[in-house]
Every structure is written in structure tokens, then in C-alpha cells.
Enzyme design. Structure first.
Site, short mmCIF file in Angstrom:
data_model
loop_
_atom_site.label_atom_id
_atom_site.label_comp_id
_atom_site.label_asym_id
_atom_site.label_seq_id
_atom_site.Cartn_x
_atom_site.Cartn_y
_atom_site.Cartn_z
N HIS A 215 0.85 -1.19 0.00
CA HIS A 215 0.00 0.00 0.00
C HIS A 215 0.88 1.24 0.00
O HIS A 215 2.00 1.23 0.54
CB HIS A 215 -0.90 0.01 1.23
CG HIS A 215 -2.07 -0.91 1.11
ND1 HIS A 215 -3.21 -0.74 1.85
CD2 HIS A 215 -2.28 -2.00 0.35
CE1 HIS A 215 -4.08 -1.69 1.54
NE2 HIS A 215 -3.53 -2.48 0.63
N GLU B 174 0.81 4.04 1.62
CA GLU B 174 1.19 4.57 2.94
C GLU B 174 2.34 3.76 3.53
O GLU B 174 3.29 4.33 4.09
CB GLU B 174 -0.02 4.56 3.89
CG GLU B 174 -1.17 5.43 3.42
CD GLU B 174 -2.18 4.71 2.54
OE1 GLU B 174 -3.30 5.22 2.40
OE2 GLU B 174 -1.87 3.62 2.00
#
Length: 156
Positions: A53, A55
């Protein structure tokens, strides 16, 4: 800095890069004192690795560059609300502030029933991060629409 628009614009560009590779359009930056210390481009779908992901990749980028000691003073800017998995990472590293464009109600760390970004019941996580949502929301939603169209074409 209170104007995160330039950072969100860069996140949107990163999200476009993710979309070009068939991934959900998520781009993230970690910012410390007006300097970008980490970048992440969503790549879970194209890599087959769900942990890829944006992030998480932004945090890993910052860690690789030796910024472990300033994560707790940093701001994570992302096109999307961090999911439950990313929210755990954010809380573990005690990132100070989250700025995002669109909410993800089913699995978001703030808007879902699993409010990992808001809980204060886990002492080692310290205080919850400040959260600012809705920055360039329309632009982020347009990317989501493009991803939905991409998925529709894949099913044909």
C-alpha cells in the site's frame, strides 16, 4: 505548514502512476518540516503483495533514508484514508498527522467501524494523530472513477 495542497497534488500524480499499472489510485507522502522524507505508490495489485500500500511504502521509504527518529513529528499525506492495515503502521510509528482526500468507509482507519486511527485504548501508541480529510477530494474521487472504469473493462 498548514497548506498541504502541493503535497496532495504530488500524491495525485503518484496515484496516477499506480493507476497506470492497474493498481488502485493511491499515492502517499511523508512530510517533515516542509520536506518530503518518504514516497509511496500503491502496487499491491500489480505486485500480488497486499502489503504494498502507498502509505506503507512511504513509511518504508522514510525508514530506508534514516528518518525513523522523526516519524512521530511527520505528516502523512495520502489520496485515500489509510486502511486498517496502514492505520496500524501509522499508530505504531506514532505519526503526528494524517491528511487525506477521500474516505474509505468499509476499511478506513477512521471512518469504518474499526477506528484504529482514533482509539486511545492502546497505551504504547500514545496520542492519536490529528486528522484532516477532504483535501482535493473531487480530484481523488475522479481517480477512483477511472479505476472503476478500468475494472469494468477488465471484466469484459
Amino acid at each position: 505548514m498548514n497548506n498541504y495542497t502541493p503535497y496532495m497534488l504530488e500524491c495525485i500524480e503518484l496515484a496516477r502512476q499506480a493507476l497506470e499499472k492497474g493498481n488502485p489510485p493511491v499515492g502517499s507522502l511523508l512530510v517533515f518540516k516542509d520536506q518530503i522524507i518518504g514516497r509511496g505508490i500503491e502496487s499491491g495489485k500489480s505486485s500480488g503483495d497486499i502489503t504494498q500500500h502507498a502509505e506503507i511504502l512511504a513509511v518504508k521509504d522514510a525508514l530506508t533514508q534514516g528518518h525513523r527518529d522523526i516519524l512521530h513529528e511527520s505528516v502523512l499525506v495520502s489520496t485515500h484514508e489509510p486502511c486498517i492495515m496502514c492505520s496500524y503502521l501509522i499508530r505504531h510509528h506514532q505519526i503526528a498527522k494524517i491528511v487525506f482526500g477521500v474516505s474509505v468507509p468499509l476499511v478506513g482507519g477512521q471512518s469504518s467501524e474499526f477506528k484504529i486511527l482514533e482509539t486511545e485504548t492502546i497505551p504504547k501508541w500514545g496520542r492519536k494523530p490529528e486528522i484532516e480529510s477532504g483535501l482535493l477530494q473531487h480530484e481523488c474521487e475522479l481517480l477512483n472513477e477511472q479505476f472503476s472504469e478500468y475494472l469494468s473493462r477488465q471484466k469484459e
